[in-house]
Design an enzyme around this catalytic site. Structure first.
Site, PDB file in Angstrom:
ATOM      1  N   GLU A 153       0.664  -1.166  -0.098  1.00 38.67           N
ATOM      2  CA  GLU A 153      -0.036   0.237  -0.127  1.00 38.67           C
ATOM      3  C   GLU A 153       0.823   0.970  -0.117  1.00 38.67           C
ATOM      4  O   GLU A 153       0.883   2.032   0.891  1.00 38.67           O
ATOM      5  CB  GLU A 153      -0.949   0.160   1.145  1.00 38.67           C
ATOM      6  CG  GLU A 153      -1.897  -1.041   1.226  1.00 38.67           C
ATOM      7  CD  GLU A 153      -2.915  -1.029   2.265  1.00 38.67           C
ATOM      8  OE1 GLU A 153      -3.992  -1.345   2.002  1.00 38.67           O
ATOM      9  OE2 GLU A 153      -2.705  -0.491   3.327  1.00 38.67           O
ATOM     10  N   GLU A 305      -6.461  -7.949  -0.422  1.00 36.81           N
ATOM     11  CA  GLU A 305      -6.969  -7.901   0.664  1.00 36.81           C
ATOM     12  C   GLU A 305      -8.478  -7.390   0.697  1.00 36.81           C
ATOM     13  O   GLU A 305      -9.129  -6.651  -0.172  1.00 36.81           O
ATOM     14  CB  GLU A 305      -6.417  -6.813   1.554  1.00 36.81           C
ATOM     15  CG  GLU A 305      -5.100  -7.045   1.871  1.00 36.81           C
ATOM     16  CD  GLU A 305      -4.388  -5.913   2.754  1.00 36.81           C
ATOM     17  OE1 GLU A 305      -5.118  -5.059   3.456  1.00 36.81           O
ATOM     18  OE2 GLU A 305      -3.160  -5.586   2.794  1.00 36.81           O
TER      19      GLU A 305
END
Length: 655
Positions: A153, A305
């Site tokens: 991320e 995710e």
């Protein structure tokens, strides 16, 4: 280059982030047993393990990871091995404080959380490369290794001195001369002219408004610096394992990265997706992110995710109701995912995310979360041979550009409420509720394969993008643009007339007199609907074939919507039902049809390859008319003419 199909091989990857360093090794054996029970075939390992792998500078501790990799391989579970560089160990910040990022006020972001690294720091890059090299050299030949996951991320900013030096170098490459930079930045305003490169800084705190072109370039620079960090680690692992694909995980519709450019550098495009289960439009948010990610990937993609339940960061953090996790996971598959994964495998007992749900929650294997995980694993195994690797055909493209977003979202604009993601979500929702499958595209992409292209809001358009849109319409395509499109050029310079002259001619606009943003809660009357958020004082040139006027108020009688041939301009944001009807009517005129003729409210229908996915986003049972005979791959049942869907029910129908 390798891609996701090299890993899936006719399967759907199923699993999640696995953080075994949080647990004693005896727990690992129970984990593997439960993974096999749930149908897990892939786990991501090592995302936040730098301090464990390198407890002191240059000291390596790989023994635990060796044993884990061997254990997973013996169980038939593939490993997506992550470089741990998203969260450097405390010793790096202590010994090299220049690796810590600074905000625009000069405040340091310290260790103790995560993502505490400066993308421009030479010391950070050197140490990140060293741990990546060590990992790649050690595990390149391990049979459990199936893919690489770089960092996690990417989302850091840095306004510090080392970033400032890199920013100046980036600007030299972009502009060549200070004269060109001063022209692009409009520094004649407020006496900002630069006479020496050393005078240029990142946009730090100022007494009043910052230079918007400087801010725009700093956002471009930040995306590029993070991409350099990614590419450096990617190239290391590629050198050791050229046959294995490499990815990093996007956050959904993340502001800080040019997602189109980043996707070109990935073998597999992956995303993290966490819609709020309390949001009545959560499914549409999921569909938007899935459509965007599939379009970036130009084919199958990876859901890296998601959550089985609560996420731990919302003010009201409710879990997903029974069945919603399965529904949203299969929605991702319907919209092109060939991997369905979670954060994380086993719920943490300590740390900042101990209330973030997991595949094995605090309730253990008897808990509802794990039982639903088992059911989903079985579902994915049933449909994988029929769906893995297949594509989705879309006749509609939604245009999105991060540079336009960056330029539009700044200080001193008349349209702070008209935030690009707000408008983008509204237009995508209209198409989604009209059951029109959509891709996303950059405004400079080849659009010729689409019957209809919509640009909800593209404040900044390059000359190449404008030329591309004009060429698309001349070639027979239907273009629908929302307000605030084509206002500025690549340097955030407002175009003469307040909108690109070529676009004004395309839509039949003589003059754009004024922008009229609407206060919160206020609407504007239009012929047949109410407009929200925005309105514009337009003067038509008389060439439009269709016009929808404003009714009442200051803009009474002026055009709210203009249709000229195959080009449409919508100068307000119609209420949801009206926008849906408008876009559906224009789509029908362009030859675009819904997936099915009659679809009940709350049901989503998507075709992927030869399969028809039906997803009920409501709690009440529904019936969907599906002419002909079909076999439901999830149940083995034969479905003829009518498909029954229970609460959060899903059908995957093969003809």
């Amino acid at each position: 280059m390798p891609d996701l199909s090299d890993v899936t091989r006719g399967r759907i990857l199923y699993g999640g982030d696995y953080n075994p360093e949080q647990w004693p090794e005896e727990t690992w054996h129970e984990d593997v047993r439960l993974m096999k029970d749930a149908g897990v075939n892939s786990v991501t390992v090592g995302v936040f393990s730098w301090a464990r792998l390198e407890p002191r500078p240059g000291e390596r501790d790989f023994g635990w990871l060796d044993r884990l990799m061997d254990l997973l391989h013996e169980a038939g579970v593939g490993v997506v091995l992550a470089t741990p560089t998203a969260s450097p160990p405390p010793w790096l910040g202590r010994l090299h404080p220049e690796t810590l990022p600074r905000d625009e006020d000069g405040r340091t972001e310290w260790w103790g959380g995560r993502q505490h690294f400066s993308h421009s720091s030479a010391a950070y890059r050197r140490h990140a490369a060293a741990i990546t090299e060590a990992l790649a050299a050690r595990y390149a030949g391990h049979p459990a290794l199936t893919m690489w996951h770089i960092n996690n991320e990417y989302c850091t900013y840095d306004h510090g001195d080392e970033a400032a030096a890199r920013f100046r170098a980036w600007l030299r490459d972009r502009y060549g001369t200070l004269e060109a930079l001063n022209t692009a930045w409009g520094t004649a305003f407020w006496s900002q002219g630069y006479g020496d490169w050393a005078e240029i800084l990142p946009p730090r705190r100022t007494h009043y408004l910052k230079n918007p072109a400087q801010v725009l370039d700093f956002r471009r620079f930040t995306s590029d610096m993070l991409l350099e960090c990614y590419a450096a680690e990617r190239d290391i692992v590629r050198r050791h394992t050229p046959h294995l694909p490499v990815t990093t995980n996007f956050m959904p519709l993340w502001f800080g990265q040019d997602g189109w450019r980043w996707a070109e550098e990935e073998d597999v495009v992956s995303v993290d997706l966490y819609p709020d289960p309390r949001d009545p439009l959560g499914a549409q948010e999921g569909a938007l992110v899935q459509d965007l990610t599939r379009s970036q990937a130009r084919g199958p993609w990876m859901l890296m995710e998601q959550a089985t339940g609560a996420v731990g960061w919302r003010d009201v953090d409710q879990p997903k109701p029974r069945g919603l996790n399965r529904l949203w996971s299969l929605q991702a598959v319907a919209r092109g995912a060939d991997a369905v994964c979670y954060f994380q495998w086993r719920q943490s007992r300590q740390g900042a995310e101990k209330f973030h749900s997991a595949m094995v929650g605090h309730a253990g294997p008897r808990g509802r979360a794990f039982q639903e995980v088992k059911r989903l694993g079985a579902d994915l195994a049933r449909i994988a041979p029929h769906v893995s690797g297949t594509r989705i055909a879309a006749d509609v493209a939604v245009l999105h550009d991060w540079h336009a977003w960056w330029a539009a979202t700044q200080e001193a604009r008349p349209f702070s409420r008209a935030d690009p993601p707000v408008v983008l979500r509204a237009w995508h929702r209209a198409l989604w509720e009209a059951h029109l499958t959509t891709d996303f595209a950059h405004p400079e992409h080849d659009l010729s394969r689409y019957r209809m292209v919509v640009a909800p809001q593209l404040y900044l358009l390059t000359d190449a993008a404008v030329d591309n849109l004009l060429s698309y319409v001349r070639g027979g395509g239907t273009l629908v643009c929302g307000f605030l499109t084509g206002i500025a050029d690549r340097d955030d310079r407002v175009r003469p007339g307040g909108m690109d002259a070529r676009l004004r001619e395309l839509f039949g606009i003589r003059v754009l007199h004024e922008w009229w943003p609407l206060p919160a809660g206020e609407t504007v009357g239009c012929d047949g609907f109410r407009g929200t958020l925005w309105s514009e004082e337009l003067e038509a040139d008389g060439t439009a074939d269709e016009t929808v006027p404003y009714r009442g108020g200051e803009l009474d009688g002026l055009p709210a919507v203009l249709g000229k041939g195959r080009a449409w301009y919508v100068s307000t944001l119609p209420e949801p039902e009206a926008l849906r009807g408008l876009l559906a009517d224009i789509a029908a005129g362009a030859g675009v049809r819904p997936v099915l003729d009659r679809i009940p409210a709350g049901v989503e229908a998507v075709r992927r390859g030869d399969l028809l996915f039906l997803l009920n986003h409501g709690r009440a049972p529904v019936t969907v008319e599906v002419p002909g005979g079909h076999r439901d791959l999830l149940t083995g049942e034969t479905v003829t003419d009518r498909a029954e869907l229970g609460r959060y029910g899903v059908r995957v129908l093969a003809s």
